[in-house]
Design a protein around this motif. Structure first.
Motif, short mmCIF file in Angstrom:
data_model
loop_
_atom_site.label_atom_id
_atom_site.label_comp_id
_atom_site.label_asym_id
_atom_site.label_seq_id
_atom_site.Cartn_x
_atom_site.Cartn_y
_atom_site.Cartn_z
N VAL A 48 42.31 28.16 47.09
CA VAL A 48 40.87 27.51 46.40
C VAL A 48 39.81 28.42 46.75
CG1 VAL A 48 39.46 25.52 46.00
CG2 VAL A 48 41.85 25.19 46.23
N GLU A 49 39.67 28.88 47.97
CA GLU A 49 38.82 29.63 48.58
C GLU A 49 38.92 31.11 48.11
OE1 GLU A 49 36.03 29.56 50.46
OE2 GLU A 49 35.96 31.89 50.50
N LEU A 50 39.99 31.67 48.00
CA LEU A 50 40.18 33.03 47.18
C LEU A 50 39.96 32.67 45.95
CD1 LEU A 50 41.41 36.00 47.34
CD2 LEU A 50 43.62 34.75 46.85
N PHE A 51 40.39 31.78 45.14
CA PHE A 51 40.41 32.00 43.68
C PHE A 51 38.66 31.74 43.40
CE2 PHE A 51 39.87 29.12 40.00
CZ PHE A 51 40.65 30.16 38.90
N ASN A 52 37.84 30.91 44.00
CA ASN A 52 36.47 30.74 43.63
C ASN A 52 35.80 31.76 44.00
OD1 ASN A 52 36.50 27.89 41.73
ND2 ASN A 52 37.70 27.62 43.58
N THR B 259 37.12 43.53 37.02
CA THR B 259 38.47 43.52 36.54
C THR B 259 39.10 43.61 37.78
OG1 THR B 259 37.96 44.67 34.65
CG2 THR B 259 39.92 44.93 35.41
N ALA B 260 39.01 44.54 38.90
CA ALA B 260 39.95 44.56 40.13
C ALA B 260 40.29 43.52 41.01
CB ALA B 260 39.64 45.88 40.58
N VAL B 261 39.19 43.00 41.28
CA VAL B 261 39.54 41.63 42.22
C VAL B 261 40.46 40.49 41.73
CG1 VAL B 261 37.25 41.94 43.38
CG2 VAL B 261 37.15 40.60 41.63
N LEU B 262 40.48 40.28 40.34
CA LEU B 262 41.25 39.39 39.88
C LEU B 262 42.76 39.79 39.96
CD1 LEU B 262 41.25 36.45 38.80
CD2 LEU B 262 41.21 37.22 36.56
#
Lengths: 324, 324
Positions: free
Chosen positions: A130-134, A169-172
């Motif tokens: 959750v931390e990484l995603f947000n 783009t890249a971080v996702l």
């Protein structure tokens, strides 16, 4: 260990089994419409491919994978309002088909739906996911803001542009790969390696997009190339041309502007010729190759037998050789 | 066990210590502006008050409490775009001060920031909190969609209206109380009791808002009453008047419409007089009392010494006796 086709099939099946409420229909119809548009489904494929490569259970990764794709689609939905884009993948955008209020609210709903998918996995990895995603979601918003800022910002450097596409783009893509790695339970060092591979892949991916938008083959690309030039979008190609432009900078900026006085066909022809004359297509392809190699190198460092890496490497390879 | 003042102080301190990045400023300035507007901070207060009442550690609840308030502020920010509202709490809305693209994107960022706050607590409760929070967020979006739908829907029943305010307002108060209860580690039965108390409180709270918007004392209320009537908003007061209107329904709908031909002062005077003539202020106050009592009854059933309930009951009491 799954084949690339089996992984793609699993992603497809997961999307086909998403069940949305019926009411209020003005909220859920746009969500269903958006999710039914398809697209490459690249991000969820990366999540489960990374998990599979690292000996994880793809069934534990499939919901977070779906969550990341729902988020990606949500960002496109809101971007289309901001860009007032009438079409996406050849179909009317939600903002156009319904209205911008409905597009705002159904997008917000998708972001919440995405977070709910992220937590459908093993409890012990949920806090980290959750931390990484947000955190990634925030970076994507930052990237979109820089992208909008650049429209009116006259001086944009190449390094600012690269930072913008890293965020937008890249971080996702990196988050997708790392999500798979976290679920597979590998060490932080290995998580970082796949994250870095995702950043490099994302940079290569976006620069390839820039290249294809101007130099793609219309028959294969599926849409008329030149959209970025006609919109006066400050891509790597244009910023590099400016760098090489010397005393012509001011003139180039004027001609490239979205309110340029040139006829569209003339503008397109002029800038394509300028790019080619300055050797810019070769340069961008070299840069894409550099990022592509960096992605491969990060993956090579992983302590996993080469045969387990084959599927993910093939996915990356297919992205690099794509013509659309 | 903390006093009400101590809990309010803790919430205030938590908001004062939120640190946002500086750049991109077009993204974070609106977020900082929104969070600095203050407001009642009711929802975070409910989170830590419930946690404290149930012997939980408020330090474990403070970040999720902040997350819920950030979410609430995000919904107001996006609602203001949809309603094209120029002012919020006497200040320009983000949409008006910047523009709607910036308001969309800074709102999206706030939703991600909110989710990140939710997971800053004990790992074992995170899966449940994220699921509850995002399910609630979806319900709030559903409520907002129904609210927008009702603008053009001619026949709105009172039960549809009550369901709309349950979704748009009550579930977030219920989520706040339940979040505190989950962190305190109480049983699912006790979690349900505080959740139910929150629903009843939320219903009473919104109906009180409806009442004050028409019958509030301008000096205390802080703004000119009558906004709902002038906007032709289908509140409980108006829907009840319609129910009692018999053959006059069609005429009442025409006069109440936002494009009504009546002069504003006449429209206001007419509908206030109609409400009073039909005994509707008394009826809505009875309904508010019913919900208020239901909230108290849910809390009475909790297996907690009465003195521990005092602070939360006092907060609820102060909401019910408010004149603004």
């Amino acid at each position: 260990m799954h084949s690339s086709e089996a992984l793609q099939q699993r992603v497809k099946q997961a999307f086909n089994s998403i069940a949305l409420p019926d009411a209020p229909s003005n909220l859920y119809d746009p969500v269903a419409y958006t999710l039914s548009q398809g697209g490459k489904r690249l991000r969820p494929l990366l999540v489960i491919a990374a998990c599979d490569m690292l000996n994880g259970d793809i069934e534990e990764a499939i919901h977070p994978a779906v969550g990341i794709e729902i988020f990606h689609n949500f960002t496109l939905l809101h971007d289309d309002i901001m860009d007032q884009a009438p079409l996406r993948r050849g179909k009317e955008t939600v903002y156009k088909k319904w209205n911008s209020n409905i597009a705002i609210l159904s997008g917000d709903t998708m972001f919440a739906l995405a977070n709910r998918e992220i937590v459908k996995t093993r409890p012990d990895v949920i806090p980290e996911l959750v931390e990484l995603f947000n955190t990634t979601a925030i970076q994507v918003c930052e990237g979109q803001q820089y992208d909008m800022d650049f429209e009116t910002q006259i001086e944009v450097t190449i390094s600012e542009y690269l930072e913008m596409i890293r965020l937008k783009t890249a971080v996702l893509l990196a988050c997708s790969l790392k999500t798979g790695a976290i679920i597979a339970g590998v060490s932080p060092v290995e998580q970082s390696l796949v994250y870095d591979a995702g950043i490099s892949l994302g940079m290569a991916f976006q620069l390839k997009d820039d290249y294809l938008d101007t130099f793609g083959d219309e028959k294969v690309f599926g849409k008329t190339p030149g959209g970025d030039i006609l919109a006066g979008k400050k891509t790597w190609l244009f910023l590099r041309l400016l760098e090489k432009g010397g005393d012509n900078r001011k003139k180039l900026l004027e001609l490239y502007d979205q309110h340029s006085e040139m006829f569209p066909a003339d503008k397109l022809g002029f800038f394509k010729a300028e790019f080619i004359a300055k050797g810019i297509p070769g340069e961008i392809n070299d840069l894409i190759d550099t990022y592509y190699s960096a992605a491969n190198e990060s993956l090579e460092k992983l302590a996993v037998p080469a045969e387990r890496k084959a599927v993910l490497l093939a996915i990356i390879e297919s992205l690099m050789s794509r013509e659309k």
